[in-house]
Design a protein around this motif. Structure first.
Motif, PDB file in Angstrom:
ATOM      1  N   ALA A 160       0.836  -1.203   0.000  1.00  0.00           N
ATOM      2  CA  ALA A 160       0.000   0.000   0.000  1.00  0.00           C
ATOM      3  C   ALA A 160       0.871   1.253   0.000  1.00  0.00           C
ATOM      4  CB  ALA A 160      -0.937  -0.015   1.203  1.00  0.00           C
ATOM      5  N   ASP A 163       2.338   1.932  -3.406  1.00  0.00           N
ATOM      6  CA  ASP A 163       1.388   2.121  -4.509  1.00  0.00           C
ATOM      7  C   ASP A 163       1.624   1.100  -5.621  1.00  0.00           C
ATOM      8  OD1 ASP A 163      -0.766   3.299  -5.825  1.00  0.00           O
ATOM      9  OD2 ASP A 163       0.525   4.700  -6.911  1.00  0.00           O
ATOM     10  N   LEU A 164       1.842  -0.141  -5.209  1.00  0.00           N
ATOM     11  CA  LEU A 164       1.997  -1.231  -6.174  1.00  0.00           C
ATOM     12  C   LEU A 164       0.633  -1.877  -6.431  1.00  0.00           C
ATOM     13  CD1 LEU A 164       5.081  -2.731  -4.373  1.00  0.00           C
ATOM     14  CD2 LEU A 164       5.131  -2.060  -6.788  1.00  0.00           C
ATOM     15  N   ALA A 165       0.362  -2.241  -7.678  1.00  0.00           N
ATOM     16  CA  ALA A 165      -0.788  -3.110  -7.930  1.00  0.00           C
ATOM     17  C   ALA A 165      -0.529  -4.436  -7.214  1.00  0.00           C
ATOM     18  CB  ALA A 165      -0.977  -3.321  -9.427  1.00  0.00           C
ATOM     19  N   ARG A 191      -5.507   3.311   0.717  1.00  0.00           N
ATOM     20  CA  ARG A 191      -5.784   3.457  -0.712  1.00  0.00           C
ATOM     21  C   ARG A 191      -7.268   3.805  -0.860  1.00  0.00           C
ATOM     22  NH1 ARG A 191      -2.765  -1.052  -4.444  1.00  0.00           N
ATOM     23  NH2 ARG A 191      -1.007  -0.199  -3.293  1.00  0.00           N
ATOM     24  N   THR A 195     -10.547   2.648  -5.697  1.00  0.00           N
ATOM     25  CA  THR A 195      -9.503   1.926  -6.437  1.00  0.00           C
ATOM     26  C   THR A 195     -10.100   0.690  -7.105  1.00  0.00           C
ATOM     27  OG1 THR A 195      -7.876   2.645  -4.804  1.00  0.00           O
ATOM     28  CG2 THR A 195      -7.279   0.755  -6.190  1.00  0.00           C
ATOM     29  N   CYS A 233      -3.565  -0.035  -8.313  1.00  0.00           N
ATOM     30  CA  CYS A 233      -2.818   1.041  -7.669  1.00  0.00           C
ATOM     31  C   CYS A 233      -3.414   2.377  -8.125  1.00  0.00           C
ATOM     32  CB  CYS A 233      -1.335   0.931  -8.012  1.00  0.00           C
ATOM     33  SG  CYS A 233      -0.956   1.174  -9.749  1.00  0.00           S
ATOM     34  N   SER A 234      -2.734   3.478  -7.849  1.00  0.00           N
ATOM     35  CA  SER A 234      -3.345   4.786  -8.119  1.00  0.00           C
ATOM     36  C   SER A 234      -3.547   5.056  -9.604  1.00  0.00           C
ATOM     37  CB  SER A 234      -2.490   5.903  -7.506  1.00  0.00           C
ATOM     38  OG  SER A 234      -1.221   5.936  -8.133  1.00  0.00           O
ATOM     39  N   THR A 236      -4.473   2.635 -11.812  1.00  0.00           N
ATOM     40  CA  THR A 236      -5.339   1.602 -12.405  1.00  0.00           C
ATOM     41  C   THR A 236      -6.720   2.206 -12.659  1.00  0.00           C
ATOM     42  OG1 THR A 236      -4.183  -0.073 -11.113  1.00  0.00           O
ATOM     43  CG2 THR A 236      -6.297  -0.711 -12.092  1.00  0.00           C
ATOM     44  N   THR A 245      -3.771  -0.841 -15.855  1.00  0.00           N
ATOM     45  CA  THR A 245      -2.758  -0.007 -15.206  1.00  0.00           C
ATOM     46  C   THR A 245      -1.766   0.367 -16.295  1.00  0.00           C
ATOM     47  OG1 THR A 245      -3.028  -1.275 -13.162  1.00  0.00           O
ATOM     48  CG2 THR A 245      -1.102   0.161 -13.319  1.00  0.00           C
TER      49      THR A 245
ATOM     50  N   ARG B 155       8.649   2.916  -4.588  1.00  0.00           N
ATOM     51  CA  ARG B 155       8.335   1.478  -4.673  1.00  0.00           C
ATOM     52  C   ARG B 155       9.491   0.623  -4.159  1.00  0.00           C
ATOM     53  NH1 ARG B 155       4.582   2.028 -10.175  1.00  0.00           N
ATOM     54  NH2 ARG B 155       2.761   2.594  -8.924  1.00  0.00           N
TER      55      ARG B 155
END
Lengths: 255, 255
Positions: A160, A163-165, A191, A195, A233-234, A236, A245, B155
């Motif tokens: 989180a 910000d990784l998928a 998040r 999302t 993530c942000s 997507t 994404t 990341r």
């Protein structure tokens, strides 16, 4: 006694449908005298090769299964150990190597060893959804049978933060119905609820079903033992029946 | 004018050697009237199918390539767009979907769209190394052409915080020789120098080569544009010529 050294292949069978199996994996299966695996994975082999020399094992006997495979390969047999998806991702590859080296294997011969990669569930599920793992992503399993829950939580917080998928494996099992709920609470704290997220049930298997939702609306009780959960993530976005994404060029330049 | 709707398949070709291509990907390629892709990926197709109807494009024309593929599929042509590895991981799938939806596609027909997953470089490299991504892991690209370097750093910090095994894509390019060095500095600040790491060069291609090292000793100048870098987590161990990230049962119970 066999006059040649044994061979031990650890083969990822892909997500289910044999159309997602690579030729290298097929070749290793056909070359094996015995295919050793958890019962459901042996069935995945006999589905496309009914006469396969499978030796199905019960679930939960991973160490015994790996040890038996190693013993027989060292005695000269050609063995394939099968995992679903990719054998190196929550699969048997690491355990088989640990057993081999614990027994003094030299890393080269007797047996020869080959790890054959496969399409892991996260990639198969992502393809059904479009490209939710199109940029940087993480895979985290919620199974706390072998990894402490504190470690899993730490990883979810990190995903989180970064910000990784995210692809969530073992999102639900009979013994831990609450773990997905706990994981979602961690992700929701960091998040936005909007999302994009999805549940992909039985990917590449009969009854495959995709539910696209959001992190806020994702119902943890909708996950079964064969569900792969993806949380974006942000960057997507939901586009129709897909999740994407993208890297920024898509938005900058698409007509 | 064609009398049937077009088809647009986005196909992951796997890491290189066609033995790692799934049957579904082969079928989509053979079904296509035109295979559109960056030149090197078209060559990956003609290596196993010399007469493939490939249309090679220069590097860097991703938006134009996707737009042309969409235009022709909408006009009724059967098109396959190819990416190496998995088309949904740093590949063309997301961009093609963005272009489709930007043009008002309904998500279902005209064209029919199929994303075919493939074995991404991280999985192929991991298999060569054993099972370094055997438990939870992340994939991060160091290319800052389309993602700000600050996002990449964020990341990497998160991956280090979360003790995730890591696959580094685009570890080096001519334009940014220093990015791997910067990434390693971030990881070294949070993870012991003894952490197992590896460079896998040209995985599943001619000249494939594996260098096993440690996070402390990893030489960033040894990476080329076709190197996948793997850095282990706290439970990754070197065993002979392999790297293994096991779940604890392996160590507890192996004989």
């Amino acid at each position: 006694m066999p006059d040649s050294a044994g061979r031990l292949a650890v083969v990822g069978l892909g997500p289910g449908d044999p159309a997602y199996l690579c030729e290298r994996a097929r070749d290793e299966l056909h070359n094996a005298q015995t295919v050793i695996g958890y019962r459901a994975y042996c069935e995945q082999v006999t589905d496309f090769w009914p006469d396969a020399p499978v030796e199905p094992w019960p679930i939960g006997a991973e160490v015994e299964r790996a040890t038996e495979a190693v013993r027989r390969a060292r005695a000269g047999e050609r063995i394939a150990v099968v995992s679903s998806g990719d054998a190196g991702v929550y699969g048997m590859a690491g355990l088989v190597l640990d057993v081999l080296y614990d027994l003094g294997w030299d890393g080269e011969r007797n047996p020869e060893v080959e790890i054959v990669p496969g399409i892991t569930a996260a990639l198969a599920a992502a393809a059904r959804l479009g490209a939710p793992l199109g940029v940087d992503f993480a895979a985290v399993s919620l199974s706390d049978l072998l990894v402490p829950w504190e470690t899993i939580e730490r990883r979810l917080h990190a995903v989180a933060d970064g910000d990784l998928a995210l692809a969530i494996y073992n999102a639900r099992s009979a013994g831990r119905p609450e773990s997905l709920d706990r994981a979602l609470r961690i992700l929701r704290a960091q998040r936005p609820g909007t999302t994009p997220a999805a549940l992909v049930h039985d990917v590449c298997r009969p009854g495959e079903r995709v539910d696209i939702t959001t992190l806020g609306d994702l119902d943890p009780t909708a996950a079964t033992m064969t569900t792969l959960v993806i949380v974006g993530c942000s960057t997507t976005r939901r586009r129709g029946r897909h999740l994407v994404t993208s890297r920024p060029y898509a938005r900058r330049s698409a007509p």
